[in-house]
Design a protein around this motif. Structure first.
Motif, PDB file in Angstrom:
ATOM      1  N   PRO A 140       0.798  -1.233   0.000  1.00 59.70           N
ATOM      2  CA  PRO A 140       0.000   0.000   0.000  1.00 59.70           C
ATOM      3  C   PRO A 140       0.829   1.282   0.000  1.00 59.70           C
ATOM      4  O   PRO A 140       0.455   2.262  -0.651  1.00 59.70           O
ATOM      5  CB  PRO A 140      -0.830  -0.120   1.288  1.00 59.70           C
ATOM      6  N   GLU A 141       1.948   1.300   0.719  1.00 65.42           N
ATOM      7  CA  GLU A 141       2.776   2.508   0.768  1.00 65.42           C
ATOM      8  C   GLU A 141       3.339   2.848  -0.609  1.00 65.42           C
ATOM      9  O   GLU A 141       3.365   4.013  -1.015  1.00 65.42           O
ATOM     10  CB  GLU A 141       3.911   2.331   1.781  1.00 65.42           C
ATOM     11  N   SER A 142       3.808   1.834  -1.321  1.00 66.81           N
ATOM     12  CA  SER A 142       4.339   2.059  -2.669  1.00 66.81           C
ATOM     13  C   SER A 142       3.236   2.547  -3.597  1.00 66.81           C
ATOM     14  O   SER A 142       3.455   3.424  -4.438  1.00 66.81           O
ATOM     15  CB  SER A 142       4.955   0.769  -3.223  1.00 66.81           C
ATOM     16  N   TYR A 143       2.046   1.985  -3.429  1.00 67.07           N
ATOM     17  CA  TYR A 143       0.918   2.402  -4.262  1.00 67.07           C
ATOM     18  C   TYR A 143       0.586   3.872  -4.027  1.00 67.07           C
ATOM     19  O   TYR A 143       0.430   4.648  -4.985  1.00 67.07           O
ATOM     20  CB  TYR A 143      -0.316   1.540  -3.982  1.00 67.07           C
ATOM     21  N   VAL A 144       0.466   4.272  -2.769  1.00 70.20           N
ATOM     22  CA  VAL A 144       0.100   5.655  -2.443  1.00 70.20           C
ATOM     23  C   VAL A 144       1.160   6.624  -2.954  1.00 70.20           C
ATOM     24  O   VAL A 144       0.844   7.682  -3.509  1.00 70.20           O
ATOM     25  CB  VAL A 144      -0.093   5.815  -0.918  1.00 70.20           C
ATOM     26  N   SER A 145       2.435   6.258  -2.784  1.00 66.90           N
ATOM     27  CA  SER A 145       3.531   7.109  -3.245  1.00 66.90           C
ATOM     28  C   SER A 145       3.465   7.336  -4.748  1.00 66.90           C
ATOM     29  O   SER A 145       3.831   8.407  -5.242  1.00 66.90           O
ATOM     30  CB  SER A 145       4.872   6.465  -2.877  1.00 66.90           C
ATOM     31  N   LEU A 146       2.975   6.346  -5.459  1.00 69.91           N
ATOM     32  CA  LEU A 146       2.886   6.439  -6.917  1.00 69.91           C
ATOM     33  C   LEU A 146       1.586   7.097  -7.370  1.00 69.91           C
ATOM     34  O   LEU A 146       1.591   8.052  -8.155  1.00 69.91           O
ATOM     35  CB  LEU A 146       2.987   5.031  -7.516  1.00 69.91           C
ATOM     36  N   ALA A 147       0.476   6.618  -6.860  1.00 67.91           N
ATOM     37  CA  ALA A 147      -0.832   7.066  -7.339  1.00 67.91           C
ATOM     38  C   ALA A 147      -1.121   8.529  -7.030  1.00 67.91           C
ATOM     39  O   ALA A 147      -1.914   9.167  -7.731  1.00 67.91           O
ATOM     40  CB  ALA A 147      -1.930   6.184  -6.742  1.00 67.91           C
ATOM     41  N   ASN A 148      -0.481   9.067  -5.994  1.00 70.72           N
ATOM     42  CA  ASN A 148      -0.719  10.463  -5.613  1.00 70.72           C
ATOM     43  C   ASN A 148       0.322  11.423  -6.180  1.00 70.72           C
ATOM     44  O   ASN A 148       0.414  12.565  -5.739  1.00 70.72           O
ATOM     45  CB  ASN A 148      -0.753  10.589  -4.083  1.00 70.72           C
ATOM     46  N   HIS A 149       1.113  10.953  -7.144  1.00 73.15           N
ATOM     47  CA  HIS A 149       2.185  11.790  -7.694  1.00 73.15           C
ATOM     48  C   HIS A 149       2.113  11.761  -9.223  1.00 73.15           C
ATOM     49  O   HIS A 149       2.457  10.764  -9.854  1.00 73.15           O
ATOM     50  CB  HIS A 149       3.542  11.265  -7.213  1.00 73.15           C
ATOM     51  N   ASP A 150       1.668  12.847  -9.818  1.00 71.53           N
ATOM     52  CA  ASP A 150       1.431  12.885 -11.265  1.00 71.53           C
ATOM     53  C   ASP A 150       2.685  12.605 -12.089  1.00 71.53           C
ATOM     54  O   ASP A 150       2.622  11.905 -13.109  1.00 71.53           O
ATOM     55  CB  ASP A 150       0.843  14.240 -11.671  1.00 71.53           C
ATOM     56  N   LEU A 151       3.826  13.149 -11.674  1.00 75.70           N
ATOM     57  CA  LEU A 151       5.047  12.947 -12.452  1.00 75.70           C
ATOM     58  C   LEU A 151       5.467  11.483 -12.442  1.00 75.70           C
ATOM     59  O   LEU A 151       5.861  10.933 -13.474  1.00 75.70           O
ATOM     60  CB  LEU A 151       6.183  13.821 -11.916  1.00 75.70           C
ATOM     61  N   ARG A 152       5.377  10.836 -11.292  1.00 70.62           N
ATOM     62  CA  ARG A 152       5.761   9.423 -11.220  1.00 70.62           C
ATOM     63  C   ARG A 152       4.854   8.569 -12.096  1.00 70.62           C
ATOM     64  O   ARG A 152       5.313   7.629 -12.753  1.00 70.62           O
ATOM     65  CB  ARG A 152       5.731   8.946  -9.761  1.00 70.62           C
ATOM     66  N   LYS A 153       3.581   8.888 -12.102  1.00 68.48           N
ATOM     67  CA  LYS A 153       2.654   8.151 -12.969  1.00 68.48           C
ATOM     68  C   LYS A 153       3.015   8.359 -14.435  1.00 68.48           C
ATOM     69  O   LYS A 153       2.998   7.410 -15.230  1.00 68.48           O
ATOM     70  CB  LYS A 153       1.214   8.598 -12.703  1.00 68.48           C
ATOM     71  N   GLU A 154       3.350   9.586 -14.793  1.00 67.25           N
ATOM     72  CA  GLU A 154       3.695   9.881 -16.184  1.00 67.25           C
ATOM     73  C   GLU A 154       4.998   9.190 -16.588  1.00 67.25           C
ATOM     74  O   GLU A 154       5.130   8.691 -17.715  1.00 67.25           O
ATOM     75  CB  GLU A 154       3.831  11.394 -16.374  1.00 67.25           C
ATOM     76  N   ILE A 155       5.959   9.138 -15.669  1.00 62.46           N
ATOM     77  CA  ILE A 155       7.225   8.454 -15.948  1.00 62.46           C
ATOM     78  C   ILE A 155       6.982   6.973 -16.215  1.00 62.46           C
ATOM     79  O   ILE A 155       7.484   6.408 -17.193  1.00 62.46           O
ATOM     80  CB  ILE A 155       8.214   8.630 -14.774  1.00 62.46           C
ATOM     81  N   LEU A 156       6.203   6.341 -15.349  1.00 61.90           N
ATOM     82  CA  LEU A 156       5.939   4.913 -15.523  1.00 61.90           C
ATOM     83  C   LEU A 156       5.171   4.636 -16.808  1.00 61.90           C
ATOM     84  O   LEU A 156       5.511   3.722 -17.566  1.00 61.90           O
ATOM     85  CB  LEU A 156       5.144   4.372 -14.330  1.00 61.90           C
ATOM     86  N   LYS A 157       4.131   5.411 -17.052  1.00 63.16           N
ATOM     87  CA  LYS A 157       3.321   5.204 -18.254  1.00 63.16           C
ATOM     88  C   LYS A 157       4.175   5.349 -19.513  1.00 63.16           C
ATOM     89  O   LYS A 157       4.111   4.509 -20.421  1.00 63.16           O
ATOM     90  CB  LYS A 157       2.169   6.208 -18.289  1.00 63.16           C
ATOM     91  N   THR A 158       4.990   6.385 -19.554  1.00 59.09           N
ATOM     92  CA  THR A 158       5.821   6.629 -20.733  1.00 59.09           C
ATOM     93  C   THR A 158       6.894   5.562 -20.886  1.00 59.09           C
ATOM     94  O   THR A 158       7.170   5.093 -21.998  1.00 59.09           O
ATOM     95  CB  THR A 158       6.476   8.022 -20.646  1.00 59.09           C
ATOM     96  N   LEU A 159       7.502   5.150 -19.778  1.00 58.23           N
ATOM     97  CA  LEU A 159       8.525   4.108 -19.835  1.00 58.23           C
ATOM     98  C   LEU A 159       7.942   2.803 -20.362  1.00 58.23           C
ATOM     99  O   LEU A 159       8.518   2.165 -21.248  1.00 58.23           O
ATOM    100  CB  LEU A 159       9.132   3.884 -18.449  1.00 58.23           C
ATOM    101  N   TYR A 160       6.801   2.397 -19.829  1.00 59.00           N
ATOM    102  CA  TYR A 160       6.200   1.134 -20.248  1.00 59.00           C
ATOM    103  C   TYR A 160       5.802   1.164 -21.718  1.00 59.00           C
ATOM    104  O   TYR A 160       5.881   0.152 -22.413  1.00 59.00           O
ATOM    105  CB  TYR A 160       4.978   0.821 -19.379  1.00 59.00           C
ATOM    106  N   ARG A 161       5.381   2.321 -22.209  1.00 58.64           N
ATOM    107  CA  ARG A 161       4.965   2.410 -23.606  1.00 58.64           C
ATOM    108  C   ARG A 161       6.153   2.547 -24.551  1.00 58.64           C
ATOM    109  O   ARG A 161       6.217   1.867 -25.574  1.00 58.64           O
ATOM    110  CB  ARG A 161       3.997   3.589 -23.781  1.00 58.64           C
ATOM    111  N   ARG A 162       7.098   3.414 -24.207  1.00 56.81           N
ATOM    112  CA  ARG A 162       8.244   3.638 -25.090  1.00 56.81           C
ATOM    113  C   ARG A 162       9.178   2.434 -25.126  1.00 56.81           C
ATOM    114  O   ARG A 162       9.849   2.190 -26.127  1.00 56.81           O
ATOM    115  CB  ARG A 162       9.019   4.881 -24.638  1.00 56.81           C
ATOM    116  N   ALA A 163       9.238   1.695 -24.015  1.00 57.47           N
ATOM    117  CA  ALA A 163      10.148   0.548 -23.940  1.00 57.47           C
ATOM    118  C   ALA A 163       9.386  -0.769 -24.074  1.00 57.47           C
ATOM    119  O   ALA A 163       9.830  -1.803 -23.587  1.00 57.47           O
ATOM    120  CB  ALA A 163      10.928   0.583 -22.625  1.00 57.47           C
ATOM    121  N   LEU A 164       8.254  -0.734 -24.753  1.00 56.21           N
ATOM    122  CA  LEU A 164       7.448  -1.944 -24.921  1.00 56.21           C
ATOM    123  C   LEU A 164       8.231  -3.033 -25.644  1.00 56.21           C
ATOM    124  O   LEU A 164       8.170  -4.210 -25.293  1.00 56.21           O
ATOM    125  CB  LEU A 164       6.173  -1.622 -25.702  1.00 56.21           C
TER     126      LEU A 164
END
Length: 209
Positions: A14-38
């Motif tokens: 849960p702590e890792s989830y909250v740290s990620l879900a409540n931070h727009d930049l971290r979400k954008e980094i993950l989304k872009t990484l997963y898509r660009r490095a598919l």
């Protein structure tokens, strides 16, 4: 099947989830990484430019808040120095965590979904009922995910999931069963059968199967 729809449900604390879900930049980094490095790893500089953030700001987030989500895929020499190319640690992962009253929270970087299952849904919701039925044929081959009992059905309904359940609903149930053992659920659907992956690849301009 380079772009097969591989549903890999893993538990995230849960702590890792909250740290990620409540931070727009971290979400954008993950989304872009997963898509660009598919299909292949990318450099941190490429990732920073894709997001539109400062390189050092990106590196700080990767090293201090997102290190459990990425790894170095390869290296290449650039002007006599080694440049790291990074990729998702688990490129097919969809992460879930449990909250109060069996509320399920989901992180699906590839689909850009971050939040409660009731609010954001799943990538399978982008598909029609007919498309989902085809994918469910592959679910039948998974002994863990093929059936959902009464209690599990109630949990899904409490999380605003409707019957007939979609493939990821089945995979989530399978993963919930394995939490105590540290097990995850992995289901593979060939990309020629996965309407979501086909649409995603077309929209993003990526290489197909």
């Amino acid at each position: 099947m380079k772009n097969a729809c591989i549903i890999e449900i893993s538990y995230i604390d849960p702590e890792s989830y909250v740290s990620l879900a409540n931070h727009d930049l971290r979400k954008e980094i993950l989304k872009t990484l997963y898509r660009r490095a598919l299909n292949s790893p990318i450099s941190k500089q490429e990732l920073a430019e894709s997001i539109g953030v400062n390189y050092h700001q990106l590196v700080y987030q990767l090293n201090n808040h997102l290190k459990e989500f990425w790894t170095v895929g390869s290296e290449k020499k650039v002007r006599g120095t080694r440049m790291e190319l990074i990729e998702p640690l688990h490129r097919n992962a969809i992460f879930i965590t449990l909250g109060k009253e069996n509320t399920i929270y989901l992180v699906d970087p590839l689909a850009g979904l971050f939040g409660s299952l009731a609010r954001v849904g799943t990538r399978c919701d982008f598909c029609t009922e007919e498309e989902a039925k085809k994918c469910l044929e592959f679910i039948k081959n998974c002994s863990c995910a093929s059936t959902i009992n009464k209690i599990e059905t109630e949990i899904l309904i409490r999380n605003k999931r409707k019957q007939p359940f979609r493939p990821i609903d089945h995979a989530i149930v399978c993963a919930l069963r394995g939490i105590s053992k540290g097990e995850k659920c992995v289901i593979t659907i060939p990309c020629e059968n996965c309407a979501y992956i086909n649409r995603f690849v077309k929209i993003e301009g990526l290489t197909g199967c």
